[in-house]
Write an enzyme that holds these catalytic residues in place. Structure first.
Site, PDB file in Angstrom:
ATOM      1  N   ASP A  54       0.751  -1.409  -0.062  1.00 48.75           N
ATOM      2  CA  ASP A  54      -0.165  -0.204   0.106  1.00 48.75           C
ATOM      3  C   ASP A  54       0.720   1.235   0.103  1.00 48.75           C
ATOM      4  O   ASP A  54       0.727   2.064   0.943  1.00 48.75           O
ATOM      5  CB  ASP A  54      -0.904   0.069   1.267  1.00 48.75           C
ATOM      6  N   GLU A 225     -11.220   0.020  -3.551  1.00 52.84           N
ATOM      7  CA  GLU A 225     -10.345   0.462  -2.558  1.00 52.84           C
ATOM      8  C   GLU A 225      -9.243   1.174  -3.116  1.00 52.84           C
ATOM      9  O   GLU A 225      -8.783   1.136  -4.125  1.00 52.84           O
ATOM     10  CB  GLU A 225     -10.110  -0.752  -1.690  1.00 52.84           C
TER      11      GLU A 225
END
Length: 355
Positions: A54, A225
């Protein structure tokens, strides 16, 4: 006749001089372009496991700043003048989450500059696991990405303190918006957007602008997401991760803002196919949860993303950060290409000055 001939010769001389000046200017311009050489070469991954999923990678004043999921209560930052140097750059702890405990559950810190301050948006849960995860925000004391940072609280994104992750800021039409991932009443993990009253607060709950309704968004689980904005030539794209991160089919999709109220789903158009996905031939699986950054000379845009090197690796600490340069299609949309293999040697971003 002689006078006319001399005048004609003079004009020819002037034309030759002008042509010579143009040629010299072109040579000089070419030399200037040559001076903006690529940075030192590197191979992916640029940041190894475990603190490398991420990623947010920002280039600021010739330095790269990097944050990613640590699976702890700590937010760690790397700084380097070259992409090649990120791998060995030391990790500096810029914050430890104590609000809502935050132990062992920090996900996806996002680094953003707004009005000469830096902000880090991240999510934690009050206990290990999935939990009641919410988005928190930090603010820097000055215009330095390394901080120090002050905790500014929780963003009130969903009713009843609802679950919200992967937040980032969109600057559109002179207004700030916060886009993030949350669950709708229909149980689909979706992309939401909320109006911001300041970099540390929103003025209303978010509204859904994208749900995982297409088949390629529903592999493993239906998921939208990790959204990130990309703006160029007056167009605004919102790229996002789709499908379950524990599968090799985690990938990137894209929305485009078409005008009107950014809080309305009708103002966004979803592209029907993925823009970045697994490459079995290159040994890259589950590429997603990304950010974009510019080269130090401002001429190139690069993507930073995490991926696995095996189809059997999942949504944990095996994921590593990779980067590559993107291009643009003739219709003005971004072309992210194919995830490159870890064996491929890449030239660094243009204009890097570090050795």
């Amino acid at each position: 006749m002689m006078l006319v001939h001399r005048r004609g010769a003079g004009r020819r001389v002037l034309s030759l001089v002008a042509a010579l000046i143009v040629a010299l200017s072109m040579i000089a311009a070419g030399q200037d372009r040559a001076d903006a050489a690529p940075g030192p070469s590197f191979t992916n991954p640029v940041v190894p496991a475990p603190n490398s999923a991420d990623p947010t990678l920002v280039q600021y004043n010739g330095q790269y700043y990097y944050v990613a999921t640590t699976w702890t209560s700590n937010i760690l930052m790397r700084r380097s003048s070259t992409i090649a140097g990120l791998r060995s750059a030391p990790e500096r702890r810029v914050f430890t989450a104590t609000q809502n405990t935050g132990c062992c559950t920090m996900w996806a810190p996002h680094l953003e500059q707004i009005n000469n301050r830096w902000y880090i948006y991240y999510s934690v849960a009050p206990r290990p696991g999935y939990g009641s995860r919410r988005t928190h925000v930090l603010e820097s004391a000055a215009n330095d990405p390394m901080g120090p940072y002050t905790y500014r609280g929780v963003l009130n994104l969903m009713p009843n303190n609802g679950w919200a992750i992967d937040g980032a800021v969109l600057k559109l039409n002179g207004t700030l918006y916060f886009h993030y991932s949350a669950f709708h009443a229909d149980k689909l993990q979706s992309i939401y957007i909320a109006p911001m009253s300041s970099p540390t607060s929103v003025s209303a709950y978010g509204t859904r602008i994208s749900a995982p309704t297409l088949a390629w968004e529903r592999q493993g689980q239906p998921v939208n997401e990790g959204s990130f904005a990309l703006q160029r030539n007056g167009r605004t794209f919102l790229t996002y991760s789709a499908s379950y991160c524990g599968t090799p089919d985690y990938k990137l999709g894209m929305l485009e803002y078409r005008g009107g109220n950014p809080l309305a789903a009708s103002s966004w158009t979803k592209f029907p196919t993925p823009i970045f996905q697994r490459s079995n031939a290159n040994g890259v699986y589950g590429p997603g949860h990304h950010s974009f950054f510019t080269s130090p000379d401002g001429t190139e845009i690069w993507i930073a993303y995490h991926a696995n090197s095996s189809a059997s690796q999942g949504c944990g600490t095996t994921r590593t950060t990779r980067v590559q340069k993107i291009s643009w299609n003739a219709d003005g949309t971004p072309n992210l290409g194919v995830p490159v293999p870890t064996s491929k040697v890449l030239a660094g971003p243009s204009g890097e000055t570090g050795g």
